[in-house]
Write a protein that holds these residues in place. Structure first.
Motif, PDB file in Angstrom:
ATOM      1  N   GLY A   1       0.009   0.674  -5.763  1.00  0.00           N
ATOM      2  CA  GLY A   1       1.096  -0.014  -5.212  1.00  0.00           C
ATOM      3  C   GLY A   1       1.516  -0.936  -6.306  1.00  0.00           C
ATOM      4  N   ALA A   2       2.904  -0.816  -6.686  1.00  0.00           N
ATOM      5  CA  ALA A   2       3.443  -1.593  -7.802  1.00  0.00           C
ATOM      6  C   ALA A   2       3.052  -3.117  -7.747  1.00  0.00           C
ATOM      7  CB  ALA A   2       4.811  -1.121  -8.166  1.00  0.00           C
ATOM      8  N   ARG A   3       3.193  -3.573  -6.575  1.00  0.00           N
ATOM      9  CA  ARG A   3       3.084  -5.004  -6.247  1.00  0.00           C
ATOM     10  C   ARG A   3       1.581  -5.515  -6.968  1.00  0.00           C
ATOM     11  NH1 ARG A   3       0.332  -8.703  -2.976  1.00  0.00           N
ATOM     12  NH2 ARG A   3       1.328 -10.581  -2.745  1.00  0.00           N
ATOM     13  N   GLY A   4       0.431  -4.755  -6.735  1.00  0.00           N
ATOM     14  CA  GLY A   4      -0.591  -5.206  -6.968  1.00  0.00           C
ATOM     15  C   GLY A   4      -0.806  -4.977  -8.751  1.00  0.00           C
ATOM     16  N   ILE A   5      -0.294  -3.801  -9.352  1.00  0.00           N
ATOM     17  CA  ILE A   5      -0.457  -3.264 -10.630  1.00  0.00           C
ATOM     18  C   ILE A   5       0.467  -4.570 -11.417  1.00  0.00           C
ATOM     19  CG2 ILE A   5       0.214  -1.720 -12.295  1.00  0.00           C
ATOM     20  CD1 ILE A   5      -0.718   0.364 -10.105  1.00  0.00           C
ATOM     21  N   GLY A   6       1.663  -4.716 -10.815  1.00  0.00           N
ATOM     22  CA  GLY A   6       2.494  -5.879 -11.484  1.00  0.00           C
ATOM     23  C   GLY A   6       1.886  -7.193 -11.718  1.00  0.00           C
ATOM     24  N   MET A   7       0.923  -7.511 -10.908  1.00  0.00           N
ATOM     25  CA  MET A   7       0.319  -8.631 -10.778  1.00  0.00           C
ATOM     26  C   MET A   7      -1.156  -8.672 -11.459  1.00  0.00           C
ATOM     27  SD  MET A   7       1.029 -10.197  -6.940  1.00  0.00           S
ATOM     28  CE  MET A   7       0.222 -11.717  -7.204  1.00  0.00           C
ATOM     29  N   GLY A   8      -1.413  -7.490 -12.193  1.00  0.00           N
ATOM     30  CA  GLY A   8      -2.414  -7.498 -12.995  1.00  0.00           C
ATOM     31  C   GLY A   8      -3.707  -7.144 -12.032  1.00  0.00           C
ATOM     32  N   GLY A   9      -3.600  -6.716 -10.767  1.00  0.00           N
ATOM     33  CA  GLY A   9      -4.832  -6.567 -10.025  1.00  0.00           C
ATOM     34  C   GLY A   9      -5.122  -7.972  -9.378  1.00  0.00           C
ATOM     35  N   ALA A  10      -4.369  -8.821  -9.500  1.00  0.00           N
ATOM     36  CA  ALA A  10      -4.646 -10.176  -8.889  1.00  0.00           C
ATOM     37  C   ALA A  10      -4.314 -10.232  -7.452  1.00  0.00           C
ATOM     38  CB  ALA A  10      -4.150 -11.218  -9.792  1.00  0.00           C
ATOM     39  N   VAL A  11      -4.862  -9.575  -6.641  1.00  0.00           N
ATOM     40  CA  VAL A  11      -4.219  -9.324  -5.148  1.00  0.00           C
ATOM     41  C   VAL A  11      -5.689  -9.046  -4.406  1.00  0.00           C
ATOM     42  CG1 VAL A  11      -2.172  -8.443  -5.573  1.00  0.00           C
ATOM     43  CG2 VAL A  11      -3.999  -6.808  -5.566  1.00  0.00           C
ATOM     44  N   ILE A  12      -6.778  -9.568  -4.932  1.00  0.00           N
ATOM     45  CA  ILE A  12      -7.973  -9.168  -4.070  1.00  0.00           C
ATOM     46  C   ILE A  12      -7.917  -9.921  -2.914  1.00  0.00           C
ATOM     47  CG2 ILE A  12     -10.578  -9.341  -4.095  1.00  0.00           C
ATOM     48  CD1 ILE A  12      -9.323  -7.321  -6.218  1.00  0.00           C
ATOM     49  N   THR A  13      -7.241 -10.992  -3.008  1.00  0.00           N
ATOM     50  CA  THR A  13      -7.075 -12.125  -1.735  1.00  0.00           C
ATOM     51  C   THR A  13      -5.858 -12.018  -0.922  1.00  0.00           C
ATOM     52  OG1 THR A  13      -6.481 -13.966  -2.752  1.00  0.00           O
ATOM     53  CG2 THR A  13      -8.999 -13.481  -2.648  1.00  0.00           C
ATOM     54  N   ASN A  14      -4.994 -11.274  -1.501  1.00  0.00           N
ATOM     55  CA  ASN A  14      -3.683 -11.590  -0.946  1.00  0.00           C
ATOM     56  C   ASN A  14      -2.732 -10.155  -0.614  1.00  0.00           C
ATOM     57  OD1 ASN A  14      -1.550 -11.133  -3.220  1.00  0.00           O
ATOM     58  ND2 ASN A  14      -3.305 -12.455  -4.156  1.00  0.00           N
ATOM     59  N   GLN A  15      -3.536  -8.985  -0.923  1.00  0.00           N
ATOM     60  CA  GLN A  15      -2.984  -7.658  -0.717  1.00  0.00           C
ATOM     61  C   GLN A  15      -3.080  -7.337   0.838  1.00  0.00           C
ATOM     62  OE1 GLN A  15      -1.084  -5.755  -3.298  1.00  0.00           O
ATOM     63  NE2 GLN A  15      -0.374  -4.745  -1.478  1.00  0.00           N
ATOM     64  N   ASP A  16      -2.339  -7.748   1.727  1.00  0.00           N
ATOM     65  CA  ASP A  16      -2.527  -7.558   3.407  1.00  0.00           C
ATOM     66  C   ASP A  16      -1.749  -6.319   3.825  1.00  0.00           C
ATOM     67  OD1 ASP A  16      -0.021  -8.710   2.777  1.00  0.00           O
ATOM     68  OD2 ASP A  16      -0.551 -10.458   4.063  1.00  0.00           O
ATOM     69  N   ASP A  17      -1.651  -5.175   3.207  1.00  0.00           N
ATOM     70  CA  ASP A  17      -0.961  -4.209   3.819  1.00  0.00           C
ATOM     71  C   ASP A  17      -1.450  -2.910   3.566  1.00  0.00           C
ATOM     72  OD1 ASP A  17      -0.706  -3.659   0.968  1.00  0.00           O
ATOM     73  OD2 ASP A  17       1.559  -4.369   1.074  1.00  0.00           O
TER      74      ASP A  17
END
Length: 360
Positions: free
Chosen positions: A35-51
């Motif tokens: 997902g380009a969202r998580g990669i664009g955020m440098g993997g800073a989605v451990i708590t907020n990637q909810d899909d």
């Protein structure tokens, strides 16, 4: 280009011949994320990637899907399009949780096979050069739920089946599990973590010695490795995030955390037991329709090959996204961060949220 292909061939074959039972970087293609969202955020989605992309970051995030189902697809190309990375996923809301299934592939195609270039008498025959592909595949089955019906706590599990293939030379099968959790505090903070390869991931290799080895003037080259099993040690990713509303239309969502490898690596803080490196990223959203993202990850201490000085390398990333009626298109660009190289990779991902689409 031919030099690049030859380099990849020699690297792959050398890696096989030097295989160990415990590998620091085994199955690393599953740590890229999706997902380009998580990669664009440098993997800073451990708590907020909810899909539907959450199984590649933290399977507990699947519980953020509350209606119907979601589907997703991503494509990326590495190192001037030599390596291709693809991801397909589907997630469905069930009565007591969310079920997901994902498929991942990272492959390098049309690699020159020069193992038979020199015959048994030492003569070079260019007609013996063929091509092969090196591919890593994974199938992931995920499930997320609220234990005890507690809405503040999400828990998720991945069951992974891995297949890795190096042309006609070797193939391997593996299996493993990831476990993740997200806690939502009353003050808006989210705390989460995922333990990848929680029970270690085991790969069993089968090597075709007749294809791999070459005998020149009675001497054997590329002998088969003695170890046919490798273990991927657990990795821990943990972080915290909070959404801040700037006004009724604009918000910013930052997250920061640490990545822990239970092995000695090139991380900034590294011991024989564990290596720790930080990560951080943020998303700026406008009316939940337009998004801008930044992130930084993979801090390492390396030695510059030119001046032999120690320096810190890292992987920066950025991205944008747009959402309309349940359809989200995201783009990200990220540096490989390998030795300070300038290899930039482009990621494109698409998500369909059928629950939101039907509601609109």
């Amino acid at each position: 280009m031919m030099k690049k292909y030859l380099f990849l061939v020699f690297s792959l074959l050398f890696g096989l011949s030097q295989s160990q039972i415990i590998r620091k970087y085994s199955n690393e293609f599953l740590n890229i994320g999706a997902g380009a969202r998580g990669i664009g955020m440098g993997g800073a989605v451990i708590t907020n990637q909810d899909d539907v992309y959450s199984p590649m970051w933290n399977p507990a995030g699947l519980n953020g899907i509350t209606r119907d189902w979601q589907g997703a697809a991503m494509h990326a190309e590495y190192f001037e399009s030599i390596a291709k990375y693809d991801y397909l996923a589907y997630a469905k809301v069930l009565e007591n949780g969310v079920f997901g299934v994902s498929v991942v592939r990272l492959g390098v195609d049309n690699i020159l096979n020069t193992t038979q270039l020199i015959d048994t008498e030492g003569n070079i025959d260019y007609d013996k050069i063929t091509k092969f592909s090196q591919s890593d595949y994974a199938g992931i089955i995920s499930y997320a739920f609220n234990p005890g019906g507690n809405p503040k706590l999400d828990v998720g599990v991945n069951a992974k089946i891995v297949y890795r293939n190096v042309g006609k030379f070797a193939s391997g099968y593996g299996f493993g599990f990831d476990v993740g959790a997200i806690y939502k505090a009353d003050n808006g903070w989210k705390f989460g973590g995922v333990l990848r390869d929680a029970t270690t991931t085991v790969n069993f290799w089968s090597v075709n010695q007749s294809e791999l080895s070459t005998i020149v003037n009675g001497e054997e080259f590329n002998p088969a490795p003695t170890d046919k099993m490798e273990l991927t040690m657990p990795k821990l990713n943990a972080g915290a995030s909070k959404l801040f509303n700037i006004n009724s239309s604009l918000y910013v969502l930052p997250e920061a955390g640490i990545n822990v490898d239970f092995a000695k690596t090139a991380a900034l803080l590294s011991t024989d037991f564990a290596s720790i490196t930080p990560y951080a990223g943020a998303e700026l959203g406008y009316q939940k329709m337009i998004f801008v993202r930044l992130g930084v990850n993979r801090f390492q201490s390396i030695t510059d090959i030119e001046d032999l000085q120690r320096k810190v390398s890292f992987q920066p990333s950025a991205g944008i996204g747009i959402r309309y009626r349940g359809l989200t298109l995201d783009y990200a660009i990220s540096n490989s961060g390998i030795g300070g190289s300038n290899f930039y990779s482009n990621f494109f991902s698409l998500k369909l949220d059928m629950g939101e689409f039907r509601n609109d």
